[in-house]
Motif scaffolding. Structure first.
Motif, PDB file in Angstrom:
ATOM      1  N   GLU A 129       0.582  -1.114  -0.096  1.00 34.16           N
ATOM      2  CA  GLU A 129       0.224   0.329  -0.094  1.00 34.16           C
ATOM      3  C   GLU A 129       0.908   1.258  -0.117  1.00 34.16           C
ATOM      4  O   GLU A 129       0.396   1.629  -1.192  1.00 34.16           O
ATOM      5  N   GLU A 130       1.586   1.238   0.803  1.00 33.34           N
ATOM      6  CA  GLU A 130       3.209   2.643   1.389  1.00 33.34           C
ATOM      7  C   GLU A 130       3.051   2.500  -0.666  1.00 33.34           C
ATOM      8  O   GLU A 130       3.500   3.903  -0.566  1.00 33.34           O
ATOM      9  N   ALA A 131       3.815   0.984  -0.894  1.00 31.13           N
ATOM     10  CA  ALA A 131       4.722   1.295  -2.438  1.00 31.13           C
ATOM     11  C   ALA A 131       3.685   2.383  -3.006  1.00 31.13           C
ATOM     12  O   ALA A 131       4.397   2.736  -4.095  1.00 31.13           O
ATOM     13  N   SER A 132       2.458   1.885  -3.590  1.00 32.99           N
ATOM     14  CA  SER A 132       2.134   2.429  -4.429  1.00 32.99           C
ATOM     15  C   SER A 132       1.509   3.932  -4.573  1.00 32.99           C
ATOM     16  O   SER A 132       1.711   4.437  -4.955  1.00 32.99           O
ATOM     17  N   VAL A 133       1.670   4.843  -3.062  1.00 33.83           N
ATOM     18  CA  VAL A 133       0.981   5.841  -2.292  1.00 33.83           C
ATOM     19  C   VAL A 133       2.859   6.532  -2.585  1.00 33.83           C
ATOM     20  O   VAL A 133       2.306   7.566  -3.479  1.00 33.83           O
ATOM     21  N   TRP A 134       4.046   5.759  -2.602  1.00 26.59           N
ATOM     22  CA  TRP A 134       4.997   6.517  -2.848  1.00 26.59           C
ATOM     23  C   TRP A 134       5.336   6.342  -4.328  1.00 26.59           C
ATOM     24  O   TRP A 134       5.632   7.645  -4.971  1.00 26.59           O
ATOM     25  N   LEU A 135       5.083   5.377  -5.393  1.00 27.27           N
ATOM     26  CA  LEU A 135       5.227   5.253  -6.444  1.00 27.27           C
ATOM     27  C   LEU A 135       4.426   6.573  -6.579  1.00 27.27           C
ATOM     28  O   LEU A 135       4.712   7.285  -7.701  1.00 27.27           O
ATOM     29  N   PHE A 136       2.565   6.972  -7.005  1.00 26.50           N
ATOM     30  CA  PHE A 136       2.102   7.687  -6.802  1.00 26.50           C
ATOM     31  C   PHE A 136       2.679   9.739  -6.978  1.00 26.50           C
ATOM     32  O   PHE A 136       3.401   9.844  -8.060  1.00 26.50           O
ATOM     33  N   VAL A 137       3.311   9.264  -5.255  1.00 29.38           N
ATOM     34  CA  VAL A 137       4.375  10.545  -4.859  1.00 29.38           C
ATOM     35  C   VAL A 137       5.513  11.086  -6.394  1.00 29.38           C
ATOM     36  O   VAL A 137       6.138  11.936  -6.796  1.00 29.38           O
ATOM     37  N   VAL A 138       6.556   9.432  -6.949  1.00 31.18           N
ATOM     38  CA  VAL A 138       7.717   9.919  -7.057  1.00 31.18           C
ATOM     39  C   VAL A 138       6.830  10.220  -8.838  1.00 31.18           C
ATOM     40  O   VAL A 138       7.640  11.293  -9.264  1.00 31.18           O
ATOM     41  N   LYS A 139       6.069   9.386  -9.084  1.00 33.58           N
ATOM     42  CA  LYS A 139       5.619  10.059 -10.697  1.00 33.58           C
ATOM     43  C   LYS A 139       4.976  11.263 -10.869  1.00 33.58           C
ATOM     44  O   LYS A 139       5.058  11.871 -11.440  1.00 33.58           O
ATOM     45  N   THR A 140       4.218  11.622  -9.575  1.00 33.98           N
ATOM     46  CA  THR A 140       3.768  12.478  -9.449  1.00 33.98           C
ATOM     47  C   THR A 140       5.071  14.524  -9.791  1.00 33.98           C
ATOM     48  O   THR A 140       5.031  14.929 -10.404  1.00 33.98           O
ATOM     49  N   LEU A 141       5.899  13.508  -9.442  1.00 30.39           N
ATOM     50  CA  LEU A 141       6.575  14.474  -9.229  1.00 30.39           C
ATOM     51  C   LEU A 141       7.736  15.174 -10.508  1.00 30.39           C
ATOM     52  O   LEU A 141       8.319  16.038 -10.831  1.00 30.39           O
ATOM     53  N   ILE A 142       8.000  13.723 -11.250  1.00 28.38           N
ATOM     54  CA  ILE A 142       8.980  13.586 -12.033  1.00 28.38           C
ATOM     55  C   ILE A 142       7.856  14.139 -13.309  1.00 28.38           C
ATOM     56  O   ILE A 142       8.827  15.065 -14.133  1.00 28.38           O
ATOM     57  N   SER A 143       6.386  14.420 -13.168  1.00 29.12           N
ATOM     58  CA  SER A 143       6.270  14.785 -14.383  1.00 29.12           C
ATOM     59  C   SER A 143       5.841  15.941 -14.060  1.00 29.12           C
ATOM     60  O   SER A 143       5.666  16.726 -14.737  1.00 29.12           O
ATOM     61  N   PHE A 144       5.633  16.558 -12.472  1.00 29.42           N
ATOM     62  CA  PHE A 144       5.546  17.951 -12.108  1.00 29.42           C
ATOM     63  C   PHE A 144       7.295  18.659 -13.282  1.00 29.42           C
ATOM     64  O   PHE A 144       6.614  19.803 -13.709  1.00 29.42           O
ATOM     65  N   PHE A 145       8.111  18.006 -12.929  1.00 28.14           N
ATOM     66  CA  PHE A 145       9.508  18.247 -12.960  1.00 28.14           C
ATOM     67  C   PHE A 145       9.612  18.814 -14.704  1.00 28.14           C
ATOM     68  O   PHE A 145      10.378  19.044 -14.999  1.00 28.14           O
TER      69      PHE A 145
END
Lengths: 65, 708
Positions: free
Chosen positions: B23-39
């Motif tokens: 569960e945690e991994a899927s949350v952090w995967l989301f965060v990382v993916k969003t940060l990647i697309s953001f920057f």
């Protein structure tokens, strides 16, 4: 092909037009691949799709340069 | 604890750990993916020299979602909305370049109309409307002093948004995608297993009424969820797109079969209540082969195909047994009810076969072209509710615009933009007042974080790499909160407020005075949107709208009785399901409202379907001219009664149906119509149904003994 097109007196980069055309072609290829289940032969369909798009767009861009 | 058996507890502990880690991994995967697309979007926008890279960055936050299908679907509609909004902005500015009053009125109207249109659609289509509204404001308001600049403003806005969409689409689709197709497949399988299992387990015949109501609710939810998922998955997966129509058909057949199943059980329940167990038991016995056919593992997909021959045999057995079982009954009333039940059972078996057939071919490797008829899922929309949303949004915009003009507030544009965005974004949520306040709190915190980040961190950083390092921790907190159900809206506000106020650009300006002025204006804009929801409460979720939806639901019977026949079955079922699920989403489970709704829904479903079948049968074979007026009369009175239920209408409808039944009896060879009419009559006389309130106090005793 000119590098800039005048569409209704607005200058549009030719690359943008090609980008849209490439998207259309990709959409067509995607529909065909989905229709015949070709994506089942590929490990990572989205990545494959992206790669096909890069190929198509790159090939189109050769018209310009 | 000291005697703990290690071999038992260790795997359990490990399992818990693995679950929570996943569960945690899927949350952090989301965060990382969003940060990647953001920057990535920000970097590209800066390379392309776009004036507002922050728009591209903000876009990546707005479309961020765990499922890539959702991202693509939202992106698609965001594109449409942005293009429409930009076009509208150019039109409005071109029409009133020097008339600020007319300009503001036109803009407010456009935004209002878009907000109203948004309430007519569920899921992301409504989002396209919202965007068309506020994009027009974003494009037009900044160039209010410089009308010729509107074209450039529109082009930049479109490029920034499209860039953001492109980047987040590619990132979410390519970097460890989380497939919604799997969710869809699981949902379809669960729906199938639940329903077929429920049918199999109910062979005893008697399902208590509240269990039936609960099952009905579950089936309705399942049908609507499946439709919502389908509409998003088609963006993610080319194969799902090809199968999309098939899935719709699967869903329609599910709805049809579940309605017939319910009618059948209501009939059996009624018979039992009337102490006529002999007929009921005979029907249950007739129905037994069906349950036997469904024995074995129930699984959608190819495995379901083995059920089909069993079902065909079961139908054969049923057909063979029917005369035999019928011979055990002698009372004419029993025979009549048995015939009604048998034909209903036959219809149900047919629909079940079609449903299982659709389920079995859901995953066949190749789809045969043209094999699937086109069906659509119609929605039940309320245009008055849309009108209210239009009115509220227009009014908010006009008041803010007037305030802006009167006070000559330099930051008025900022306030107006924010109010537009939020009034539109949350107009379709069930409880927008609370949501807007929560988002506003998050937004405030986000802006404070933005202040700290901009003036204490970024001033010490140089270059894009360090900027990423400086901004990411602040943003990540908001993104993590977005993924926590309780804090989702707070986190959304946080991330949006942070990204908006930071307004990263190529040459970053550090101007605290401007920053604070802008922040105040944005908060006022947000506050205006929140206040507008209090002053003109949204129709969604109000008792008034619920009454209207209930009236529409009842009106479905009139639709079944009077609308043109082609495609009516699907239209009836899907609008019914959509309406019920809308009201269910807006009522508390178990409340009086929710109970009344379900009771009505059951009555409407049963009667409506019977009427449609009756009309199909009337159309298929010639009905004698002497009989037709009676049938038409009963259709008409039923439609009127359901549209406006009262005791007088009830009597009219009851008597009209009774007359029609009597007159069918007088004509030769029209017995096939009788079953549907009986079903309608039994539903009308059901003392436990919602119609009981309209029954006369001292009804004909024979009827009560017979059917209630």
């Amino acid at each position: 092909m000119p590098r800039e097109l005048a569409l209704g007196d607005a200058l549009v980069p030719g690359l943008l037009v090609l980008f849209v055309l490439a998207l259309l072609l990709l959409w067509l290829l995607d529909a065909i691949a989905g229709r015949f289940g070709l994506y089942r032969l590929v490990w990572h369909p989205p990545l494959f799709r992206l790669a096909v798009f890069v190929c198509v767009f790159g090939a189109f861009a050769l018209f310009l340069f | 604890m000291s005697t703990m058996d290690p071999t038992n507890t260790v795997p359990a502990f490990r399992q818990v750990l693995a679950e929570s880690l996943r569960e945690e991994a899927s949350v952090w995967l989301f965060v990382v993916k969003t940060l990647i697309s953001f920057f990535a979007a920000g970097w590209l926008a800066m390379r392309f020299d776009l004036p507002a890279p922050s728009t591209a960055m903000l876009t990546t936050i707005i479309v961020a979602n765990r499922q890539s299908g959702m991202v693509l679907a939202k992106s698609f509609y965001r594109t449409i909305g942005t293009l429409a909004g930009a076009t509208a902005a150019i039109g409005i500015v071109a029409s009133f370049p020097q008339q600020r009053d007319l300009f503001l009125v036109a803009l407010s109207l456009w935004i209002g109309i878009c907000a109203g249109g948004a309430t007519l659609y569920r899921n992301f289509k409504s989002y396209a409307f919202v965007l068309a509204g506020y994009t027009a404001a974003i494009v037009a308001v900044p160039v209010i002093d410089n009308p010729p600049g509107v074209f450039d403003s529109a082009v930049f806005r479109i490029s920034e948004v499209l860039l953001g969409i492109l980047v987040s689409g590619v990132v979410s689709d390519v970097v460890f995608p989380s497939r919604m197709r799997d969710v869809l497949r699981r949902t379809a399988r669960e729906q199938f297993a639940h329903f077929v299992g429920f049918v199999r387990d109910s062979t005893e015949g008697a399902i208590p009424r509240d269990a039936m109501e609960k099952a009905h609710l579950r089936f309705v939810r399942a049908a609507v969820t499946l439709e919502d998922l389908r509409s998003s998955v088609i963006f993610e997966d080319a194969e799902a797109r090809v199968r999309s129509n098939h899935l719709r058909l699967f869903n329609q057949r599910f709805m049809a079969a579940s309605t017939s199943f319910q009618s059948l059980h209501h009939l059996i329940n009624r018979l039992k209540r009337a102490k006529r167990t002999r007929t009921a038991d005979t029907l249950v016995r007739l129905y037994a082969p069906l349950a036997d056919a469904l024995q074995g593992p129930i699984e959608a997909g190819l495995a379901a195909r083995v059920l089909l021959p069993h079902l065909v045999t079961a139908r054969e057995t049923m057909r063979r047994n029917a005369p035999e079982l019928r011979a055990t009954l002698d009372d004419p009333q029993d025979l009549r009810d048995f015939d009604t039940g048998a034909s209903l059972l036959n219809r149900f078996a047919e629909e079940l076969h079609a449903y299982i057939d659709a389920a079995a071919s859901l995953q066949s490797p190749r789809v045969v072209a043209g094999s699937v008829e086109r069906v659509s899922f119609d929605r039940g929309n309320d245009f008055l509710g849309a009108g209210i949303a239009t009115f509220r949004t227009t009014l908010t915009m006009l008041i803010l615009g007037a305030f802006w003009i009167e006070s000559a507030w330099p930051m008025g544009a900022s306030a107006m933009l924010l109010a537009t965005i939020f009034a539109g974004l949350f107009a379709t949520t069930p409880n927008p007042t609370r949501v807007t306040w929560v988002v506003m709190l998050g937004y405030l915190t986000g802006m404070v974080m933005g202040f700290i980040c901009l003036f204490f961190v970024l001033t010490k950083m140089d270059g894009y790499g360090l900027l990423v390092l400086g901004v990411a921790p602040f943003l990540a907190v908001g993104l993590v909160m977005m993924m926590t159900p309780k804090l989702a809206f707070y986190g959304l506000g946080w991330a949006m407020g942070f990204a908006y106020i930071l307004s990263l650009k190529n040459v970053q300006t550090y101007d605290p005075a401007h920053f604070i002025n802008d922040a105040i204006a944005q908060v006022i804009g947000l506050g205006a949107a929140a206040v507008s929801f209090v002053v003109i409460p949204p129709a969604i979720g109000s008792a008034w709208l619920r009454r209207r939806q209930l009236a529409r639901l009842r009106g479905q019977v009139a639709l079944a009785a009077e609308a043109p026949l082609p495609g009516l079955r699907h239209r009836f079922e899907s609008v019914n399901h959509d309406l019920v699920s809308q009201v269910v989403a807006q009522t508390e489970p178990g409340s009086a409202d929710s109970r009344a709704l379900i009771a009505w829904a059951l009555a409407v479903h049963e009667t409506g379907r019977a009427l449609i079948e009756l009309r199909h049968d009337m159309g298929r074979r010639d009905v004698p001219a002497t009989l037709r007026p009676y049938l038409d009369e009963s259709l008409r009175t039923l439609a009127r009664f359901y549209e406006k239920p009262d005791a007088a209408g009830y009597l009219l409808a009851r008597d009209a149906v009774a007359t029609a039944i009597a007159s069918v009896g007088e004509h030769e060879g029209q017995n096939h119509l009788l079953e549907h009419l009986h079903l309608v009559r039994l539903a009308l006389l059901d003392g436990e149904s919602v119609l009981a309130a309209y029954m006369p106090q001292a009804p004909l005793t024979k009827d009560i003994a017979h059917a209630s």
